[in-house]
Enzyme design. Sequence first.
Site, PDB file in Angstrom:
ATOM      1  N   HIS A  65       0.836  -1.197   0.000  1.00 10.21           N
ATOM      2  CA  HIS A  65       0.000   0.000   0.000  1.00 10.21           C
ATOM      3  C   HIS A  65       0.868   1.242   0.000  1.00 10.21           C
ATOM      4  CE1 HIS A  65       0.833  -0.991   4.226  1.00 10.21           C
ATOM      5  NE2 HIS A  65       0.795   0.312   4.465  1.00 10.21           N
ATOM      6  N   CYS A 178       1.968   3.546  11.725  1.00 11.04           N
ATOM      7  CA  CYS A 178       2.902   2.985  10.740  1.00 11.04           C
ATOM      8  C   CYS A 178       3.283   4.089   9.763  1.00 11.04           C
ATOM      9  CB  CYS A 178       2.282   1.785  10.015  1.00 11.04           C
ATOM     10  SG  CYS A 178       0.882   2.208   8.947  1.00 11.04           S
TER      11      CYS A 178
END
Length: 668
Positions: A65, A178
Amino acid sequence: MSELITAELVDLDLSATTKDAAARSLAERMVAAHRVTDLDGFLADVAAREAQMPTGLDGGIGIPHCRSEHVNAPTLAFGRSAAGIDFGAADGPADLIFLIAAPAGADDDHLTILSGLARRLMDPEFTAALRAGTDPAAVAALIRGEEPTPEAGGTEPETETAEADGSVPFRIVAVTSCPTGIAHTYMAAESLAAAGRAEGVEVTVETQGSGGFKKLDPAVIAAADAVIWAHDVEVREKARFRNKPLVDVGVKAGINRPAELIAEARRKAERGEIAAVSEADGGSGSGDGDVGGSGPDHAHFGVRLRTYLMSGVSYMVPFVAAGGLLIALSFAIGGYEIASAKSVADHFVWGEADSWAALLNQIGSAAFAFLVPVLAGYIAYGMADRPALVPGFVGGSIALTVNAGFLGGLVAGLLAGAVVMAIQRVPVHATLRGIMPVLVIPLIASAVVGFLMFIVVGKPIASLQNALTDWLNGLSGSNAVILGVVLGLMMCFDMGGPLNKVAYAFAVGGLADPTDGSLKVMAAVMAAGMVPPLAMALATTVRKKLFTKTERENGRAAWVLGASFITEGAIPFAAADPLRVIPSVMAGGAVTGALSMAFGATLRAPHGGVFVVPLIGEPFLYLLAIAAGTLVATALVVLLKGARRAAPDAAGEAGATGSDDSRVTVAA
């Protein structure tokens, strides 16, 4: 709002065998659906995100991603692989692959959808339904949440807030984050919450994702028995969690081992281990992260010291770049003597080039004057948070006053941080706590640091700074070449990492009071830093077959990045093949650094690459040094990659030659 995923974005028979091929296959569906505007540009962003940390998760899931300017609508593509594809998970290949594409400015609604998917991936019934699905449209609807998960018993119950006997449960507050803030952040949150429910522990999670974050209620934090940070980027506003037992790990540990983290948090609470947290304590989690002990509070002193110093350097660099380039531009327009011009506030002629040159020089000098105070202030900030900013800046300014220079700024920052940390440990009455960070601490710490810098350490550091300056000015012959080799190796080893920043900081520190030696050092550092991306660009041009299509695309961009002195342009290549790329570019950087020092090239600008060549002393020899190092690095990386490619071919030929003998042996 367009649907996040449609049947056209589902591939239930993904034939790709590598993660790059899988990303390309799914991205091509996004392009066909007009969700991605530039396939190769988007794949380069996916590869850059993958280089930060593998996106494979336990349970057979891969979630490549990224956020990309080449995405015009938040999009999810799903592929199911029968053979499995390695995305770096500890338990093996992934058969469920989700490619998540978010625009550079995705709105909160779409981020909510993406975070919802991340949480659902923690549900084994959901993943089982994905593995069993046969209709792409039905699978897309399941992922969108329009169809209930088979055998699901409705919405999961909320966490119990009290035990059956009326006692208060153990309470944990957690933060997950993250680098992209799209998937791992929310998966770790759901994993920790689910483990808490199973253990009878009340877990409240703050997700610091792409769309910002909603702070935990201070009352919830105050009532918590322990804290868990599962993060790969800096936790924001850390001071809220001060004086609590803390488990500090990487985000993937929060996904894969939540029960262990909860158990460790309980043990720390039972032992009364309290973490000394300041908001600026640096560093992310440890990737997979050991349970506890991975955060900065548990790090070795050398690691913490490096973090403090890098905090100061990172805030200093913009002042260096802005001020230094303005000064360099003023020299290009008006010559070096423009530095002695009178103040433009008293004398400025609109039609004279020299007036404009003097204006640029004086603006740049004003920005450059902040270099040492900012360095000292943010070193102190990295150690002890906002209360340390004032004594840090004061100490840095005094370092300039006593001619202690760059070294004085380093020492002043460390002294300011240490003094503030010492004051913070002194117990005070509750009525004084409110004024401590804004009045008492800055006042006392500034006085102490000022005394130390003026009376105790300032003059010795100034003497050391002068000795270093004299040493640099006296460098010649083999000594200069050796220094050039060392600086070149440091610039190319981690390409933007700590060693690179140390070499760069050493060079720009000399520009605060430029001498012939410090200008040679700056030239060698910038020249060596240009080599890695230029070498990768050249290698992908002359030996295309040794590189993937994505790497060749990155190689074209690396020409510009290298020419602009952006060493990080080589990071995707180093991440993909570190054992061949890093030694090669280090060798090239060492050659360039050595030649630059040997040629006596000088540089007055701290940045700019080939665009500041007119400001370089011995420009033709300087460019020759860069070209030589680039050729050396290119030759080595091509040689090493070619040898790697030849080895499997040779092994295959040997196997084919001996195949008959092998069959005879087995038959016998």
